[in-house]
Structure formats: C-alpha cells, structure tokens
Design a protein around this motif. Structure first.
Motif, short mmCIF file in Angstrom:
data_model
loop_
_atom_site.label_atom_id
_atom_site.label_comp_id
_atom_site.label_asym_id
_atom_site.label_seq_id
_atom_site.Cartn_x
_atom_site.Cartn_y
_atom_site.Cartn_z
N GLU A 55 7.95 3.26 -16.29
CA GLU A 55 8.57 2.31 -16.77
C GLU A 55 8.84 3.23 -18.24
OE1 GLU A 55 6.10 -0.94 -17.61
OE2 GLU A 55 6.53 -1.98 -15.71
N MET A 56 7.87 3.80 -18.71
CA MET A 56 8.03 4.81 -19.78
C MET A 56 9.34 5.60 -19.77
SD MET A 56 4.12 5.65 -20.65
CE MET A 56 4.32 6.51 -22.49
N LEU A 57 9.27 6.35 -18.64
CA LEU A 57 10.42 7.35 -18.38
C LEU A 57 11.72 6.55 -18.53
CD1 LEU A 57 11.63 9.86 -17.19
CD2 LEU A 57 11.47 9.16 -14.90
N ARG A 58 11.79 5.28 -17.83
CA ARG A 58 13.00 4.63 -18.11
C ARG A 58 13.31 4.21 -19.08
NH1 ARG A 58 12.36 -1.51 -15.82
NH2 ARG A 58 11.46 -1.42 -17.79
N ASP A 59 12.45 3.37 -20.09
CA ASP A 59 12.87 3.00 -21.27
C ASP A 59 13.24 4.03 -22.46
OD1 ASP A 59 12.37 0.46 -20.46
OD2 ASP A 59 10.32 0.48 -21.23
N LEU A 60 12.53 5.40 -22.11
CA LEU A 60 12.89 6.57 -23.09
C LEU A 60 14.05 7.06 -22.48
CD1 LEU A 60 9.14 8.00 -23.07
CD2 LEU A 60 10.40 7.00 -24.96
N ARG B 32 0.72 4.29 -12.51
CA ARG B 32 1.80 4.96 -11.91
C ARG B 32 2.94 3.99 -12.43
NH1 ARG B 32 5.30 4.47 -8.10
NH2 ARG B 32 5.99 6.57 -7.11
N ARG B 33 2.93 2.63 -12.21
CA ARG B 33 3.99 2.08 -12.79
C ARG B 33 4.29 2.13 -14.23
NH1 ARG B 33 1.74 -2.27 -11.98
NH2 ARG B 33 1.56 -3.17 -14.13
N ASP C 9 6.88 14.58 -22.69
CA ASP C 9 5.60 14.23 -22.18
C ASP C 9 5.44 13.71 -20.74
OD1 ASP C 9 4.40 15.66 -24.18
OD2 ASP C 9 3.94 13.71 -25.19
N VAL C 10 6.05 12.56 -20.71
CA VAL C 10 6.23 11.63 -19.39
C VAL C 10 6.94 12.52 -18.17
CG1 VAL C 10 7.17 9.72 -18.44
CG2 VAL C 10 6.41 9.59 -21.02
N VAL C 11 7.96 13.06 -18.57
CA VAL C 11 8.53 14.18 -17.48
C VAL C 11 7.55 15.13 -16.99
CG1 VAL C 11 10.22 15.92 -16.93
CG2 VAL C 11 10.75 13.58 -18.13
N TRP C 12 6.70 15.65 -17.92
CA TRP C 12 5.85 16.71 -17.58
C TRP C 12 4.69 15.91 -16.88
CZ3 TRP C 12 6.81 21.66 -17.49
CH2 TRP C 12 5.38 22.59 -17.52
N ALA D 40 13.93 -0.84 -28.93
CA ALA D 40 12.53 -1.39 -29.32
C ALA D 40 11.68 -1.27 -27.99
CB ALA D 40 12.45 -2.85 -29.42
N ARG D 41 12.18 -1.28 -26.64
CA ARG D 41 11.47 -0.92 -25.62
C ARG D 41 11.20 0.49 -25.70
NH1 ARG D 41 12.35 -4.51 -21.08
NH2 ARG D 41 11.85 -2.63 -19.67
N ALA D 42 11.90 1.48 -26.20
CA ALA D 42 11.44 2.91 -26.11
C ALA D 42 10.42 2.83 -27.14
CB ALA D 42 12.72 3.60 -26.50
N ASP D 43 10.51 2.37 -28.31
CA ASP D 43 9.75 2.22 -29.59
C ASP D 43 8.30 2.32 -28.91
OD1 ASP D 43 11.71 3.50 -31.03
OD2 ASP D 43 12.33 1.47 -31.90
N GLN D 44 8.23 1.06 -28.20
CA GLN D 44 6.67 0.51 -27.77
C GLN D 44 5.88 1.87 -27.13
OE1 GLN D 44 6.31 -2.15 -24.50
NE2 GLN D 44 8.46 -1.40 -23.78
N TRP D 45 6.70 2.82 -26.64
CA TRP D 45 5.78 3.61 -26.02
C TRP D 45 5.57 4.94 -26.91
CZ3 TRP D 45 4.08 1.59 -21.99
CH2 TRP D 45 4.90 0.49 -21.45
N MET D 46 6.15 5.14 -28.23
CA MET D 46 6.04 6.34 -29.09
C MET D 46 4.66 6.87 -29.26
SD MET D 46 8.77 7.49 -29.30
CE MET D 46 8.98 8.65 -30.34
N ASP D 47 3.69 5.78 -29.60
CA ASP D 47 2.24 5.83 -29.97
C ASP D 47 1.39 5.79 -28.63
OD1 ASP D 47 3.14 6.49 -32.35
OD2 ASP D 47 2.99 4.60 -33.04
N ALA D 48 1.97 5.28 -27.60
CA ALA D 48 0.89 4.98 -26.45
C ALA D 48 0.81 6.42 -25.66
CB ALA D 48 1.85 3.85 -25.56
N PRO D 49 -0.33 6.60 -25.28
CA PRO D 49 -0.70 7.79 -24.45
C PRO D 49 -0.02 7.64 -23.17
CG PRO D 49 -2.73 6.38 -24.46
CD PRO D 49 -1.64 5.47 -25.45
N VAL D 50 0.29 8.65 -22.30
CA VAL D 50 0.80 8.64 -21.15
C VAL D 50 -0.63 8.29 -20.08
CG1 VAL D 50 1.76 9.96 -19.10
CG2 VAL D 50 2.73 10.01 -21.40
N PRO D 51 -0.67 7.27 -19.46
CA PRO D 51 -1.78 6.97 -18.64
C PRO D 51 -2.31 7.76 -17.71
CG PRO D 51 0.12 5.40 -18.03
CD PRO D 51 0.41 6.41 -19.25
#
Length: 594
Positions: A83-88, A78-79, A106-109, A44-55
């Motif tokens: 967090e996105m990287l960790r959760d994904l 930045r934070r 996307d987040v890694v890039w 669920a923590r990973a799912d929350q980022w699926m439709d969120a843009p990388v800030p």
C-alpha cells in the motif's frame, strides 16, 4: 485457439523500453487534468506514510504463518508495504517534486530485501518440508503474491523511473535484478507449470504478473521471445480449461478473479504489439467479460447460484475498466449504474488497476446512467437462460433458469432452479444461505431432494429464444438419487411475452407411487387461496390436486441486508401418491406496467 495471436506477437513484439501500461509521471498533461480535490486526496494518501516506518517482516511471523496459518502480523505488514508503494508512486506522479523520493526508495529497497515474495503457505508447499518453514532465498518457484509484487515493481519503474533515478540509479538496477531472479528466470527456465506454486485458481493472475514483469524488464530478444511464447501457450491452456461459452465457474462472485487477469493479458499483448495482436474479438473472451451483464436481473440483483448472494458487490470501477478495454458498452453502463446505486469499497488493487481506475472516475461521473438488462440470452455449457420483456428495461417479468450439475457451483443441490423478478424486485428467489433442494424452487420426491456431486444434475437441456417467447427444458431425473425412484422428470419453463406470463410445466414418471411436493421460495409473505397464491405483484396459479401450505424462514443476521427478517416457503403437496403425471404453474403480473 490462440496460435495465430502467438505467432503474430512473436513477430510484432516491441522491446522493453517501448512497452508501457501506465501513465508515467512525465505525462504532466494527463496527471494535472485530475480534479483538484482528487489530487489533494491522492497526495494526502502519500503524506500519511512520510513519518511511518516501513513495517518489519520477521522470521517469527513467517514461521507462525507457515506452521499454523496465523497470518496477522506477516500478512498485515506485507500488505502495508505494498500500500505504501502504491500510494507513494501515485503521489510522485501527482506532484513529482521530489518530496516522496526518499520514502519511496525506502519502500522499494525493503521489498527487494524480502527473503521471498512467495506466500508462506505456498513457500512451505513448494519446499515440501514442514521442518523448513523459512523461505529459501534461492527458491525458484512463483505464486500469485510473488507475481503481483513483480507487477507492482514493474509499474513503479514505468511510472516513476525518473524519481528513483533522482535518488540512485542502483534502485532500478536492484528492482530489475530481483524481479529477474525471483519471477522472470523461473518462469522462463522451468518446464510447463513447474515454475508456479499455490492454488490453481490463481494461475491466471500469476501469469498476468509474470507477463508484466518480462515485458517490462527482459531485454534479451531470445529470452523475450521464449517468455512470450510460453505465456501465450499457457494463456491458451488456461482459457481452454474454462467454459468455451464464456460462463464463469463459481458465478458472478468469482468473475473478477478470473476475468480481470484475462483482460490484463489481452491488453498487454495489444500494447506490446502496438495494436496488431488484438484478442478482444475472441468470442470466449467477449462473453466472459459480458457475463455480469447477462446475470444482471434488476437494480443490483444478479443471478448468482449456489452459496452466493443475489446482491453481490461488484466493483463499479472494475466493470467500467474492463468494459472500456473490450469495448463492451453494456459492461461500462453496468459499472456506471452500480457506481450511482451501490456503496463502493475503497479503491484497491495493484498499481495497474489503481491508476487506470483513477483516470476512469471522471468519465464514469460524466456518463448518463443506462442500467443494462439483456432481453434474452443463453450460456449453453453453464445451461443458464435469462429472459425478460424488453431490452434494458425492468418492466414486467424477468426469468432466469439454471440447469447445470450439483458439483459446479458452491455445492447446492439445486439443478433446475429458477428465479423470477417483477418490475425490478425478486418474486421467487435463490436465498443463497440455504443449500438443500427443499429451499429452492424445485420439487421433492418422497420427501427427498437432489444429491450433491458433479454426477447429479440436469440432462438433455435445450433452449429456444424467439421474439415472442423464451423456453428452456431439461430432464432432472439424474439430479435425484437412485432411491428417489425418478425415471424421468422433464422441467420446462416458458416466458410468453405477449401474455406477460411464465409457465412452469413438470412432466414426470416415477418407478413407484410416491408423494411429490413442489417448493417455491419468495421474499413476500404469501396470501394463499384455492389454486392460487399472491406473491407481491405476481399471482401464481396451479391446477387441482395440490394442497398448499407456507412456512416462514428466518434469515440469518449476515443475510438480512439482502432479504430482511424472513423469507417464505410455499409447499404444494400432491393430495395422494402419484406415479406419473403433469403439473403446470403459471405466474402472471397483476399490475399493468406502462
């Protein structure tokens, strides 16, 4: 101190492909052993980022942070990226079916595309020019932010390299290139500590992140040896700058910031050498790890001098993890105990800590609660003694005394202060929010207290720990300013176990006649009598020649969760000016504890 470990590491160090500090997604047995509810929460923590843009990290937010310290947008975004990287990454380990692959890419890039991983404040300091607030893409310096980013990317590759490769092998190639350019190469090539910028207090975390980076990615044997040798030399120097007895400058509040990266480095050396380089038995490292257990006075109450709270919030998962790493059962017990008795903050930290704590939670939940309390102990350089009636018991009295200097811990004028507990509750306290000598369990001479500064403190401190008593004695004359006219002030505290009594003895010699006022701070509203005061379950007694008074101290709102609405000051003033003498105070538990 660590030369033998350095030499052994250079002989037994494994290659980059053999170094592993976190469970990869391919270890299905381990990941599938997580409880279903936990697996669902992690996905669920990973799912929350699926439709969120990388800030976005914009130039304007970076400039604002560099020039005015306005970090809201930059630091928040930045934070969130990390967090996105960790959760994904964790989500991809729980369900490695590809659902998170593109978002993870996307987040890694995006992190690899950042112009700098160095904090704007540290970047500006490193460049040395206020008219150039934007990061230099070729900036060769490293700070804690950059090192921790490199650490997270290294763990990402260790844990989900197969998922990154499923998108494109270029992702890992880009990670390796950026980590090498931004962190490994400056660490290897720049002399001494020139590679590092930022506060000195972050040096250990910076070194830990760099070590994770080069052990994961550096394939050249020559460069690998150079980095490892430099890392061990720096680690040795950083440890030598800390107290050799394992005490922590800044007290329990600063313990995690110092000790967590120390143990990370120890465990990386252990892993990359396949167990041959084991620094866990080094006395200083073991005592550093054990420090919170030593300072644990009662259920969630700690000896925590200076401006710190005696109810400090230590992460239970951190205590358990470090206890397991260094094989300190009491530290593990403290983690389990706090996990059941204190509200814990949401799990955080980098990928290394997050993933390790994830697998420790089940073990913590299954362990019996054994609250650890040391019967007695002494940290000589910090000049701290703790003594109680029994090991791992809150029964009867517990005493903690600090000598030290008034420049050591959060700028409180409190050398020689002590705290007293009875059956798990504070009877004499260190308020934390009150800095003057008058608001500690200390004397005032001619109305004056101690002075601030490292040159003002206890001298000639001695401690004896026996089976039937514990004693600490010190001269506090140097803690007071010259105008106080103190020639000698010997403060001695003795815990007499058979009598269940604490004795405070003050022997003093002043250069002229002066008034003396002995102060005590208690959370109990005291009842005063002729030569005695009742402090909850403890009766305090003193000899004739002192006049007692009490004062209510209103507690600021931010501290009421610790102390309630008020604390109380008991002042015992000499009936007439004195030039020398002796005063004795006794503290007895009036109830019988069985």
């Amino acid at each position: 101190m660590l030369e033998k470990y350095r030499d052994r590491l250079l002989v037994d160090m494994q290659g980059a492909t053999e170094f592993i500090m976190a469970l990869p997604a391919e270890d299905r047995a381990a990941w599938e052993e997580l409880p279903p509810a936990e697996r669902q929460r992690l996905t669920a923590r990973a799912d929350q980022w699926m439709d969120a843009p990388v800030p976005m990290l914009t130039a304007s937010s970076y400039i604002s942070f560099s020039r005015a310290g306005i970090a809201a947008d930059y630091e928040k975004n930045r934070r969130i990226r990390r967090e996105m990287l960790r959760d994904l990454v964790i989500g991809s380990c729980v369900v490695p079916d590809g659902r998170y692959d593109m978002k993870l890419a996307d987040v890694v890039w995006a992190i690899c595309e950042e112009s700098s991983w160095v904090s704007p404040a540290n970047n500006l300091s490193a460049q040395g020019r206020g008219d150039r607030p934007l990061p230099d893409a070729d900036q060769p310096r490293v700070d804690r932010s950059a090192a921790e980013t490199a650490c997270d990317l290294a763990l990402t590759v260790q844990m989900v390299s197969s998922r990154l490769d499923a998108v494109s092998p270029q992702l890992i190639e880009r990670i390796v290139r950026e980590v090498d350019r931004r962190v490994i190469r400056p660490f290897r090539t720049l002399a001494g500590t020139v590679w590092m910028c930022g506060p000195k207090g972050d040096a250990m975390r910076c070194l830990s992140g760099c070590m994770m980076a080069f052990l994961t990615f550096e394939e050249s044997s020559q460069h690998r040896w150079a980095c490892a040798g430099k890392a061990m030399d720096l680690f040795d120097r950083l440890l030598m700058a800390l107290p050799a007895d394992g005490s922590i400058p800044g007290g329990v509040d600063d313990w995690a910031q110092i000790v967590e990266p120390v143990i990370d480095i120890v465990m990386m050396a252990l892993s990359v050498s396949r167990g041959s380089v084991d620094m866990r038995r080094e006395k200083q490292i073991r005592l550093m790890a054990h420090y919170p257990v030593f300072c644990h006075m009662a259920q969630g109450w700690f000896l925590n001098a200076g401006a710190h709270s005696m109810r400090t919030a230590l992460p239970a998962a951190l205590l358990y993890r470090l206890g397991a790493y260094v094989q300190d059962e009491a530290l593990c017990d403290l983690g389990v105990f706090l996990s059941r008795t204190q509200e814990q903050e949401a799990r955080g930290g980098n990928l290394l800590h997050f993933s390790a704590d994830l697998f420790n939670e089940q073990a913590m939940a299954e362990e019996a609660v054994r609250p650890p309390f040391r019967r007695q102990g002494y940290y000589a350089l910090a000049q701290i003694m703790v003594a109680r009636q029994e090991e791992d018991s809150e029964r009867a009295l517990a005493l903690a005394v600090r000598g030290g200097a008034n420049g050591d811990v959060s700028a409180h004028a409190d050398a020689g202060n002590f705290i007293l507990f009875c059956e798990g509750e504070p009877v004499l306290a260190d308020a934390g929010f009150l800095g003057d000598t008058a608001y500690h369990n200390l004397p005032l001479i001619g109305g004056a207290g101690q002075s601030l500064g490292a040159s003002f403190g206890a001298q000639d401190v001695s401690c004896r720990l026996e089976d039937d008593y514990a004693m600490i004695s010190m001269n506090l004359a140097a803690a007071y300013p010259p105008q106080s006219g103190v020639y000698a002030w010997q403060r001695t505290l003795v815990y007499e176990r058979p009598q269940n009594t604490v004795q405070l003895m003050e022997f003093f010699d002043l250069k002229d006649f002066s008034s003396v006022s002995f102060h005590f701070i208690t959370p109990y509203e005291p009842e005063l009598g002729d030569g005695w005061a009742q402090l909850g379950p403890v009766r305090m007694r003193w000899e004739p020649g002192l006049t007692a008074s009490r004062q209510r101290l209103d507690v600021p709102e931010g501290w009421r969760s610790v102390w309630g609405e008020a604390l109380y000051l008991i002042a015992l003033d000499t009936d007439e000016p004195v030039e020398n003498g002796r005063r004795t105070f006794a503290f007895n538990a009036l109830r019988t504890f069985g």
